[in-house]
Design a protein around this motif. Structure first.
Motif, mmCIF file in Angstrom:
data_model
loop_
_atom_site.group_PDB
_atom_site.id
_atom_site.type_symbol
_atom_site.label_atom_id
_atom_site.label_comp_id
_atom_site.label_asym_id
_atom_site.label_seq_id
_atom_site.Cartn_x
_atom_site.Cartn_y
_atom_site.Cartn_z
ATOM 1 N N GLU A 222 25.009 21.493 21.744
ATOM 2 C CA GLU A 222 23.697 22.153 21.715
ATOM 3 C C GLU A 222 23.142 21.898 20.191
ATOM 4 O O GLU A 222 21.720 21.562 20.061
ATOM 5 C CB GLU A 222 23.756 23.720 21.743
ATOM 6 N N ARG B 29 8.216 26.508 18.515
ATOM 7 C CA ARG B 29 8.363 27.064 20.037
ATOM 8 C C ARG B 29 8.792 28.666 20.110
ATOM 9 O O ARG B 29 8.100 29.414 20.717
ATOM 10 C CB ARG B 29 9.423 26.360 20.828
ATOM 11 N N HIS B 30 9.559 29.059 19.126
ATOM 12 C CA HIS B 30 9.825 30.418 19.101
ATOM 13 C C HIS B 30 8.480 31.325 18.775
ATOM 14 O O HIS B 30 8.309 32.465 19.369
ATOM 15 C CB HIS B 30 10.919 30.651 17.977
ATOM 16 N N ASP C 47 16.755 28.624 24.387
ATOM 17 C CA ASP C 47 16.157 27.394 24.997
ATOM 18 C C ASP C 47 15.076 27.624 25.933
ATOM 19 O O ASP C 47 14.663 26.887 26.837
ATOM 20 C CB ASP C 47 17.266 26.473 25.728
ATOM 21 N N TYR D 117 21.426 18.605 20.197
ATOM 22 C CA TYR D 117 20.258 18.906 21.114
ATOM 23 C C TYR D 117 19.039 19.185 20.256
ATOM 24 O O TYR D 117 17.929 18.486 20.009
ATOM 25 C CB TYR D 117 20.514 19.601 22.253
ATOM 26 N N ILE D 118 19.452 20.165 19.373
ATOM 27 C CA ILE D 118 18.500 20.961 18.409
ATOM 28 C C ILE D 118 18.323 19.999 17.291
ATOM 29 O O ILE D 118 16.985 19.946 17.131
ATOM 30 C CB ILE D 118 19.222 22.166 17.606
ATOM 31 N N ASN E 61 10.529 21.924 15.244
ATOM 32 C CA ASN E 61 10.042 22.321 16.813
ATOM 33 C C ASN E 61 10.558 23.586 17.289
ATOM 34 O O ASN E 61 9.720 24.164 17.922
ATOM 35 C CB ASN E 61 10.014 21.020 17.556
ATOM 36 N N ARG E 62 11.800 23.629 17.095
ATOM 37 C CA ARG E 62 12.500 24.812 17.749
ATOM 38 C C ARG E 62 11.729 25.970 17.197
ATOM 39 O O ARG E 62 11.589 26.844 18.203
ATOM 40 C CB ARG E 62 13.941 24.802 17.575
ATOM 41 N N GLU F 202 17.261 16.063 19.238
ATOM 42 C CA GLU F 202 16.274 15.892 20.140
ATOM 43 C C GLU F 202 14.965 16.869 20.183
ATOM 44 O O GLU F 202 14.085 16.321 19.900
ATOM 45 C CB GLU F 202 16.981 16.200 21.687
ATOM 46 N N GLU F 203 15.355 18.127 20.180
ATOM 47 C CA GLU F 203 14.286 19.022 20.084
ATOM 48 C C GLU F 203 13.763 18.933 18.799
ATOM 49 O O GLU F 203 12.339 18.926 18.478
ATOM 50 C CB GLU F 203 14.508 20.463 20.202
ATOM 51 N N ARG G 104 21.433 26.662 29.244
ATOM 52 C CA ARG G 104 21.041 25.596 29.959
ATOM 53 C C ARG G 104 22.475 25.198 30.697
ATOM 54 O O ARG G 104 23.482 25.148 30.013
ATOM 55 C CB ARG G 104 20.568 24.623 29.117
ATOM 56 N N THR H 144 11.440 28.685 27.349
ATOM 57 C CA THR H 144 10.309 28.026 27.283
ATOM 58 C C THR H 144 9.087 28.594 27.393
ATOM 59 O O THR H 144 9.082 29.989 27.841
ATOM 60 C CB THR H 144 10.181 26.863 28.271
#
Ligand SMILES: *Cc1c(COP(=O)(O)O)cnc(C)c1O
Length: 358
Positions: free
Chosen positions: A249, A265-266, A338, A252-253, A261-262, A256-257, A14, A340
């Protein structure tokens, strides 16, 4: 044109993370450096579900793999290999004069708990290495099954290469009894290459204390002792720029994310790529061992993979050919870091368009 990377490392980073790498430096002996490192360790402990200490190395992941097998094998290492990266760990042992035996499974097959049991029950080994996510074959080994066996052998130091899975899939280090869990910055963590991290248990530390020749730069015990004594500072100058990016990062992990959830998403991205692969091609590794971070697709149609990648390149995307002996026989789409769900769909739409799929 920049090609967005869908290869299993290095991954697309990112822009906000890249900007962290360009920040003005700080001294590596100050209070600020200690605080930076402590924050990184605390967040990595959350990501790895561990109370173990965290070690950082300014090297790629291979550095810590070499350091782990050299620093913590006293008697002999049992190296399990399900592909190219398992083989690499065995070579590291040989090149460091560390006694080791290699236990191989066929490419695309998972490492079975029975085979681990068979090896460890000989009593010959005091360290075992497992590749969690074998990037060369797109295979994810079952750590839960394997850990049940390893736990019955308290003299064995359990080392796991999670280079292409940590940060993209749940790895509960303490629950699994992993002593050294290693990863690199440039895969599911979503950073540029050049930094590696690992967990380091008390058992690993106690073992290393008995090993006479652990090298210098990659001596895990020396790193451990130094950060303990010097408030999370390192013996040699670390890549502070990477540490800025990792700190950013991880924040963020975690905040935030959200870690769970991370991982979700994977799995969502993996499911999309698997469904696509099943519809038009096939999936290389045996069922039940498909990786959550990279899918290795069997080239059942005999397409020209280099030509596909070249055309994708003109559209701003890059995927991977098969690894080593699997070149042209398989191709790999990474869905990690990251990246999407929308980006995965966009990639597959472009592949469909190029190959003339409906
Ligand atoms: C990429 C990779 C490595 C090597 O990591 P480097 O950071 O390039 O040293 C080791 N093991 C696995 C499973 C990998 O995917």
């Amino acid at each position: 044109m920049h090609k967005k990377l869908f290869i299993p490392g290095p991954v697309e980073v990112r822009p906000e993370v890249l900007e962290q790498m360009a920040r003005p430096l700080i001294g590596h002996r100050g209070k600020e450096a200690s605080e930076l490192q402590r924050r990184i360790s605390n967040n990595l402990k959350k990501l790895f579900y561990t109370e173990s200490e965290i070690l950082l190395s300014t090297s790629s992941g291979s550095g810590l793999m070499e350091g782990a097998i050299r620093s913590c094998t006293l008697k002999k290492a049992a190296v399990f290999s399900s592909g190219a990266f398992g083989d690499r760990w065995y070579e590291m042992a040989l090149n460091n004069n560390v006694p080791a035996d290699k236990f191989e499974v066929e490419w695309g097959k998972g490492i079975k708990a029975e085979d681990v049991e068979k090896a460890l029950s000989t009593g010959n080994y005091d360290l075992i290495t497992i590749t969690h996510n074998e990037t060369s074959t797109g295979l994810m080994n079952n750590l839960e099954d394997i850990s049940k066996v390893v736990k019955r052998y308290p003299e064995v130091v359990f080392c796991v290469d999670t280079v292409s899975s940590a940060g993209g899939t749940k790895i509960e280090v303490d629950k699994l009894g992993i002593d050294i869990c290693i990863t690199s910055s440039q895969k599911a963590l979503g950073l540029p290459p050049g930094l590696a991290v690992c967990t380091f248990s008390n058992k690993a530390k106690e073992r290393a204390e008995k090993v006479p020749f652990r090298g210098t730069y990659l001596d895990l015990l020396a790193l451990y002792k130094y950060i303990k004594k010097k408030d999370y500072q390192y013996p040699s100058t670390p890549s502070i720029s990477h540490m800025f990016a990792l700190d950013y990062e991880l924040n963020y992990i975690v905040n935030e994310e959200g870690i769970e959830n991370r991982f979700e998403r994977h799995i969502e991205m993996a499911n999309i790529v698997r469904a696509w692969a099943k519809k038009y091609f096939d999936i290389f590794p045996e069922e039940g061992y498909w990786s959550n971070t990279v899918t290795n697709i069997t080239n059942t149609r005999g397409i020209d993979i280099s030509a596909l990648n070249k055309e994708l390149g003109t559209r701003g995307f890059q995927i991977s050919n098969g690894y080593g002996k699997l070149k042209d026989k398989t191709f790999r789409i990474a869905h990690m870091a990251d990246c999407t769900v929308d980006e995965i769909n966009e990639l597959l739409t472009n592949i469909n368009d190029i190959l003339g799929f409906e």
